[in-house]
Design an enzyme around this catalytic site. Structure first.
Site, PDB file in Angstrom:
ATOM      1  N   ASP A  95       0.768  -1.246   0.000  1.00 34.04           N
ATOM      2  CA  ASP A  95       0.000   0.000   0.000  1.00 34.04           C
ATOM      3  C   ASP A  95       0.801   1.299   0.000  1.00 34.04           C
ATOM      4  OD1 ASP A  95      -2.476   1.196  -0.208  1.00 34.04           O
ATOM      5  OD2 ASP A  95      -2.797   1.338   1.950  1.00 34.04           O
TER       6      ASP A  95
ATOM      7  N   ASP B 241      -8.152  -4.534   2.674  1.00 35.16           N
ATOM      8  CA  ASP B 241      -8.078  -3.804   3.937  1.00 35.16           C
ATOM      9  C   ASP B 241      -8.989  -4.435   4.986  1.00 35.16           C
ATOM     10  OD1 ASP B 241      -6.460  -2.145   2.523  1.00 35.16           O
ATOM     11  OD2 ASP B 241      -7.756  -0.382   2.622  1.00 35.16           O
TER      12      ASP B 241
END
Length: 1088
Positions: free
Chosen positions: A269, A406
C-alpha cells in the site's frame, strides 16, 4: 567515451558474428546430410523433398535472424546515442508477436532509462484496462505444471479513517482472534501478517494458551510474519533513521516474544517505492520483498518484458551485495478483483466475502457463487484461465495470488467463506492431472522459495532474473492522476516528525552514554534508568507509528491526524526529560552529589525566558559526532547579558529583539545568541550573567516598506527607517554576501567571497490552483490548473533587516508567508550556508498550494537530483512528455541542481515535494489547502492547515569532480544537513543547583571522520548492551577504531544485521570497525 563506443560496436559485431556462424553451421549440416544419403534413383526424390523442407526451414530461420539482427542494430544505435548523452542503459529488450527476447548488458537496467523508453500513453487494454490482451496455448504446462500460491492477507492500516486504537478495538483484534481458531481448523490454511504495532497490542491482551497456539502456527508455517516492522511505512517522506527505528522496534519485539526472523517484505500500500527500503530490508537479513503501487505504464512495461520478478540493486553497488529478490504485482490494486488475473470482473467472482446477502458486492454486478459439486468444474476453468494468463507475465511457472484487502477476515463467516470455497477449487484442480496445475494456500515466502527453485537454470549458478536499479516514484494509478500531493500534505506534522527524530536520536545517545558512565563510576545512585527507558520505548513506537503510509503522508482523517500529532508531541516532551535527566548525571563533577528529584529538575529545556538575577549556568549538548562551533540561542529577561565559558573566557554574543508583531518588539523577552564550541556527542558549560557594560552586542534594525507609513515600537535597540526605499538590501559574513530586492526582501544575488564569483539566485513564491476537471487535487493527488502563478501580495510587505555580530538576517512579512534569510558570522560549516525560514499561513485560501521557487543561473537543463529518505541521491529528469505534476518528487533532506562548474543545493529539515520545471530552477511546495476529496478513499479535503514553520539551508558550491553516473552530496552539504537536522540543545541549570560544580563532557577521543555518520547509539533493554549504527555517507572504504569511544569500555563488539536478528559466525571483538562505501554497519556492544 570513445572506449565505451568501441565496446558497444564490438559487442554488436560479436552478436552479428554469432548469428552468421550459426547459419554457416546449419548450411554445413545440410551439406553433410546430403553427402551421407545413398546416391540411387529411388531415394533421390525423397532426398530432394527433405532438402526442400530444410531449405524452407532455413529461409524461416534467416527471416527470424534478420529480424533479430535488425532489433540488435536498433538497440546498439540507441545505446550509442545514450552513451553520447552520458547515459548507459544496461538492459535492452524487444518484442515481436510470438517471442520475448532480451539482450543483457551486465544484466542490469536503470529505471530512469525505462522512463526514457516509455510513451506514457494509456490505451484501453481490454479487460485489463491498463495492460494488454494475454493469450496462451493449452499445452504450455504439459511438461511443467503451473504452481499457484494463494496468499491470504489482511491489510491493517495503523490509522487512516479511524485512529489506531479505534481500528484495533473495532476490527483488528477480531481478525487476529479468528486467525488463531480458523488456521487451527485445517493445517492447509495459511495467513500472513505485517503490522507488529497491532500484533504487539493484541499479544499483550491474550493469555498464555493463545500465545502458545500462535507460536505453534508460526512453527508449522501456517502463519508468516512478513517484513516485521512496526508499520508498513511510507517510502517517500520517511527519513531512514525512522525507517530503521520502526523496523528495529518490530524485529526486536518479534525476537523477544516469538523468536521469529522475517524473511520477506510485504509492501502492498505505500504510494511508490524507494530502493532505500529495499536496502534496509536486505541489511536486516530479509531475502525477498513484494511491492505493488507502481506507475501503471511501468507495470505494463515490466509485464510485457516479463521483468516483474527482479533483483533490486542499489545504484552504488558495483557487484551484487545489495541485491534483494523483488516481486512487483502487475495489476491495479492488491484487492481480490485485481490479483487473480487480468480480468477484475472474473476475479471478483472468487472473492467469497462478496457472496449475495453480504455487505460487499462486486461492482461488475456478477456475484460470486458458492462452490458445489455441480459448478466446481466450470468455476475451476474460469479461475484457472486467470491464473494461466497471470503466469504469462512471469518467466517461471510459479504464480502468486494474494487473497485479501483492507481489514479482511474480521468475521468468522468470512474465514469459512474464503477458505472452504477455495479448498474445494484446489481439491478439484489438484485431483485432475490433465489440468497441469498444483494450487494451494501459501505464505509469501512459500512462493519465493518455489520461485527461486524454478528460476535457477541448470547451467547457471544463479537465478536468470534481471537486475534493476532506481526508484518507483512518482506513482500514478490512472490517467494523469499522479500521487505527488502527499509529498507535502500536512507539512506541520511532517516537520514535527523530524523534530521527534532529532530528539529521539539525541536521547538514545546521551542515555546510553549515561548508563555506561554510571557503570564505570561504580557509585550508587537513583538514576531513573527504567523509567527513562520506558519513555524511550514509547517514543520509538510513536515515531514508528507515524511512519505508517497514511500518517507521515498526511492522508488520514482530521481527527486521526490529531491523534498522531498528540503522540508525537507527548514523546518530544518525554524525550526532553530523558535528555535533561541524563545530562544531569554526566555534567556533575562530583557524582556522589547526584540526586534525582522529579519535582525539582536540575536542568530545564527552556520554555520561558531565563531570569538573570545572578549568574546562571547553561549546559549545551551536541548530539552530532563532530566537534562543533555553532550558534546557540536562548531567551532571557534582560538585554544586558554577558556570556563566558566554564573557564571564564568571554564568548561572542548578540542580543536581538523578540518580535510580537512585524514592527513591535517584546519588552519582557530578548533573544541571546552566542557562539558555542561543544565536543562531539559532548556537553559544554557556559555562564550567563547580567552586565552593565561589555556584554553581548545589541543588534541593529533597518525597516523598509515600499509605500505607506511604518510605525515601529522597539526599546533597547537602534532602529533606522530610510527615507529612500530603493536602498540596496545586503547582508554578509566571512564567506558570503547576499543581495535582496528592496521591494520584496527576497534574495536575488549571492556572492562567494572565496573566489569573488556572483550568481543569480532569485527567491519567489507562487500559487498553484487545482484543475477545473471533475477530478481535483486532494490529500494524495496533485492536479494543478497549469503552471504556478507568481505570488503577488495585496499590500507591500514589511521588510526588517537585522545586523549583528553573531548573525544578520532579512525578514519579509507577507500576508501568507514570513520569510527570513539568515547568515551566521562564524567560520566553517555554519557560516557557508544561507539559512531560510518560512512561516506559512494559508488557512483562508480556497484550493490553493503555495510554492517557494529558486531561479538561478546554473545551467542544469532538464536534470536535477533529490535524495531518497535522507540516505542516497537519485538523479531526476524533467520530462516534457509527462504532465507537470509527474515531475514532482519527494525531497526528504535535500535537492540540488548542477552544471559542470557549480552546484546549488537546498537542504531541508522536513519532507516536501520538489521539482525542477525549468533549467536552473528548483521549487518546493510549502503547504496545500484543498477543499475536496480526490476519490482515493479518504473522503475529505485538506482543510486543517496550521501556521507551519519550514527550515532550509542553501549552498552554492564550486564543482571539480569528474563526471560520474553516481551523484552524492559534498562533505559540506552532508555536514550542513547534519547541523540543520540536529541542532545543539541548550539546558538551563536551576537556580537551586548553582552551587554544584559542573564539568564539560567529551565522550569521544576525537570527532568521527566527516563522512561517517553515527546513526544511533541505542541501549537494548535498559541494560549494559548497546548497539552502534554507523553510516558511511561516501564512496570510499573507511575504518574507525572503537577506542574513539573513550567514554565506553567495550568488553566485546560484534557485527550484526541491521536489526540485530542475525550475527555472523566470525568477526567479534574487532579492534577496528570497517565501513564499506555508502553502507550502514551495525555492531552489538557488550560493555565491561
Amino acid at each position: 567515451m570513445i572506449r565505451l563506443n568501441r565496446q558497444v560496436t564490438v559487442f554488436g559485431s560479436a552478436i552479428f558474428c554469432v548469428v552468421v556462424f550459426s547459419l554457416y553451421l546449419m548450411l554445413d549440416h545440410l551439406q553433410l546430410d546430403n553427402t551421407k544419403s545413398p546416391n540411387n534413383g529411388g531415394d533421390r526424390l525423397q532426398n530432394l523433398s527433405i532438402l526442400q523442407g530444410k531449405i524452407d526451414r532455413l529461409e524461416r530461420l534467416l527471416a527470424e535472424n534478420n529480424e533479430i539482427i535488425t532489433n540488435i542494430r536498433d538497440s546498439v544505435i540507441n545505446l550509442k546515442e545514450s552513451v553520447k548523452d552520458g547515459n548507459i542503459p544496461l538492459f535492452v529488450s524487444g518484442r515481436n508477436r510470438n517471442r520475448v527476447w532480451s539482450v543483457c548488458f551486465l544484466c542490469l537496467f536503470q529505471l530512469l532509462d525505462v522512463y526514457d523508453l516509455l510513451t506514457f500513453d494509456n490505451p484501453d487494454g481490454g479487460v485489463w484496462k491498463q495492460g494488454f490482451d494475454i493469450t496462451y496455448q493449452e499445452n504450455e504446462w504439459d511438461s511443467e505444471p503451473l504452481q499457484v500460491f494463494v496468499v491470504p492477507h489482511s491489510h491493517n492500516d495503523p490509522g487512516w479513517l479511524k485512529t489506531f486504537d479505534d481500528y484495533y478495538r473495532d476490527q483488528t483484534q477480531h481478525i487476529l482472534n479468528n486467525m488463531v481458531v480458523k488456521l487451527h481448523e485445517d493445517s492447509r490454511r495459511k495467513m500472513i501478517w505485517s503490522e507488529i504495532s497491532y500484533f504487539a497490542k493484541w499479544w499483550d491482551s491474550i493469555d498464555g494458551q493463545k500465545r502458545d497456539a500462535v507460536k505453534s502456527l508460526v512453527e508449522r508455517g501456517q502463519l508468516e510474519i512478513t517484513t516485521g516492522g512496526w508499520v508498513m511505512p511510507d517510502e517517500a517522506n520517511a527519513h531512514y533513521f525512522a525507517l530503521i527505528d520502526q523496523l528495529l522496534e518490530g524485529h526486536q519485539w518479534l525476537e523477544r516474544n516469538l523468536g521469529v526472523k522475517p524473511q520477506t517484505g510485504w509492501a502492498v500500500d505505500p504510494f511508490g517505492h524507494s530502493p532505500t527500503n529495499a536496502y534496509l530490508l536486505k541489511q536486516a537479513g530479509l531475502a525477498n520483498m513484494l511491492i505493488q503501487r507502481v506507475h501503471y505504464s511501468v507495470k505494463k512495461h515490466f509485464s510485457s518484458q516479463k521483468t516483474l520478478e527482479f533483483f533490486w540493486r542499489q545504484n552504488w553497488d558495483p557487484a551484487s551485495s545489495t541485491d534483494i529478490l523483488c516481486h512487483m504485482m502487475p495489476f491495479y490494486s492488491y484487492d481480490v478483483p485485481h490479483t487473480c488475473g487480468p480480468d477484475p470482473k472474473i476475479c471478483c467472482q472468487f472473492d467469497f466475502k462478496r457472496l449475495p446477502g453480504g455487505r460487499v458486492s462486486c461492482p461488475w454486478r456478477v456475484p460470486p457463487q458458492p462452490i458445489t459439486d455441480g459448478n466446481v468444474q466450470q468455476r475451476v476453468q474460469m479461475l484457472l484461465d486467470q491464473y494461466r494468463k497471470k503466469s504469462k507475465l512471469f518467466r517461471t511457472k510459479v504464480v502468486m495470488v494474494p487473497l485479501g484487502d483492507d481489514f479482511r477476515y474480521t468475521d468468522a463467516l468470512e474465514w469459512d467463506q474464503q477458505f472452504q470455497n477455495y479448498q474445494k477449487l484446489f481439491d478439484y484442480m489438484n485431483s485432475h492431472p490433465e489440468l497441469h496445475v498444483k494450487a494451494q494456500f501459501g505464505t509469501i515466502t512459500d512462493y519465493f522459495n518455489a520461485l527461486r527453485k524454478s528460476a535457477i537454470d541448470p547451467g547457471h549458478t544463479g537465478p536468470s532474473l534481471p537486475v534493476v536499479s532506481g526508484d518507483f516514484f512518482t506513482y500514478a494509478d490512472r490517467d494523469d492522476h499522479y500521487w505527488s500531493g502527499y509529498f507535502t500534505s500536512r507539512p506541520f506534522y511532517k516537520h514535527m516528525d523530524r523534530v521527534l527524530e532529532s530528539h529521539l536520536r539525541a536521547a538514545e545517545i546521551i542515555y546510553s552514554l549515561t548508563l555506561a558512565n554510571i557503570r564505570t563510576s561504580g557509585k550508587r545512585n537513583d538514576f531513573p534508568a527504567v523509567e527513562n527507558y520506558r519513555l524511550l520505548t514509547e517514543a520509538r513506537r510513536n515515531l514508528g507509528l507515524f511512519q505508517h503510509h497514511d500518517a507521515i503522508a498526511g492522508t488520514g482523517k482530521d481527527f486521526v491526524v490529531i491523534d498522531y500529532g498528540t503522540r508525537l508531541f507527548h514523546s518530544i516532551l518525554n524525550l526532553k526529560q530523558v535528555i535533561v535527566n541524563s545530562a544531569h548525571w554526566l555534567v556533575l563533577k562530583d557524582k556522589s552529589a547526584y540526586s534525582y528529584n522529579p519535582s525539582k529538575a536540575f536542568l530545564k529545556m527552556q520554555l520561558v525566558p531565563t531570569c538573570l538575577f545572578s549568574s546562571r549556568s547553561v549546559v549545551i549538548y551536541n548530539p552530532t559526532e563532530q566537534d562543533r562551533t555553532s550558534v546557540v540561542t536562548v531567551y532571557v529577561n534582560t538585554p544586558h547579558v554577558r556570556v563566558v565559558t566554564d573557564h571564564g573566557r568571554p564568548v561572542p554574543a548578540q542580543i536581538s529583539a523578540v518580535w510580537d508583531e512585524p514592527t513591535t518588539a517584546s519588552t519582557e523577552a530578548f533573544q541571546l545568541s552566542f557562539i558555542a564550541q561543544v565536543p562531539a556527542l559532548g556537553l559544554g558549560v557556559y555562564q550567563l550573567g547580567k552586565a552593565a557594560r561589555g556584554g553581548a552586542e545589541t543588534a541593529e534594525y533597518v525597516f523598509f516598506r515600499q509605500s505607506g507609513e511604518l510605525s515601529v515600537n522597539v526599546k533597547h535597540f537602534t532602529v533606522n527607517i530610510p527615507q529612500d526605499a530603493s536602498t540596496p538590501l545586503s547582508i554578509h559574513n566571512p564567506h558570503l554576501q547576499v543581495w535582496s530586492s528592496h521591494t520584496t526582501g527576497l534574495m536575488e544575488v549571492r556572492h562567494l567571497k572565496e573566489d569573488g564569483s556572483e550568481h543569480q539566485v532569485k527567491v519567489e513564491f507562487a500559487w498553484y490552483g487545482t484543475t477545473s476537471n471533475r477530478d481535483k487535487s486532494g490529500a494524495y493527488l496533485f492536479l494543478p490548473d497549469g503552471v504556478a502563478k507568481v505570488y503577488s501580495p495585496a499590500r507591500p510587505p514589511v521588510i526588517r533587516v537585522t545586523k549583528g555580530s553573531v548573525f544578520s538576517e532579512i525578514t519579509t512579512t507577507f500576508d501568507h508567508v514570513t520569510h527570513t534569510l539568515r547568515l551566521y558570522h562564524v567560520q566553517g560549516v555554519e557560516g557557508q550556508a544561507v539559512e531560510i525560514c518560512n512561516s506559512v499561513d494559508i488557512r483562508g485560501e480556497f484550493n490553493r498550494e503555495i510554492t517557494m521557487r529558486l531561479t538561478s543561473d546554473v545551467d542544469s537543463k532538464d536534470r536535477f537530483f533529490t535524495d531518497l529518505n535522507g540516505f542516497q541521491i537519485q538523479p531526476r529528469k524533467t520530462m516534457a512528455k509527462l504532465p507537470l505534476q509527474a515531475n514532482f518528487y519527494p525531497m526528504t533532506s535535500m535537492a540540488y541542481l548542477q552544471d559542470p562548474g557549480t552546484r546549488l543545493t537546498l537542504l531541508t529539515a522536513q519532507s516536501l515535494g520538489s521539482a525542477s520545471l525549468k533549467s536552473g530552477q528548483l521549487e518546493v511546495i510549502m503547504d496545500r489547502r484543498l477543499n475536496q476529496d480526490d476519490n482515493r478513499g479518504l473522503g475529505q479535503g485538506v482543510l486543517d492547515n496550521k501556521v507551519t514553520a519550514s527550515s532550509f539551508r542553501l549552498l552554492l558550491e564550486k564543482r571539480g569532480e569528474k563526471p560520474s553516473t553516481l551523484s552524492y552530496p559534498s562533505l559540506l552539504s552532508h555536514m550542513s544537513s547534519l547541523y540543520l537536522n540536529h541542532p545543539l540543545i541548550p539546558m538551563a541549570v536551576s537556580t537551586e543547583a548553582e552551587s554544584l560544580s559542573l564539568s564539560p563532557l567529551s565522550p569521544l577521543a576525537s570527532s568521527l571522520p566527516c563522512d561517517v555518520h553515527l546513526v544511533n547509539l541505542r541501549t537494548i533493554q535498559s541494560k549494559v548492551k548497546i548497539f552502534v549504527l554507523l553510516h558511511n555517507t561516501f564512496f570510499s572504504f573507511l575504518s574507525v577504531e572503537h577506542k574513539l569511544f573513550s567514554e565506553l569500555r567495550f568488553q566485546s563488539i560484534t557485527p550484526a544485521s541491521l536489526t540485530l536478528m542475525h550475527t555472523p559466525e566470525e568477526g567479534s571483538n574487532q579492534e577496528e570497525i570497517s565501513l564499506k562505501p555508502m553502507e550502514i554497519s551495525t555492531y552489538r556492544v557488550q560493555l565491561t
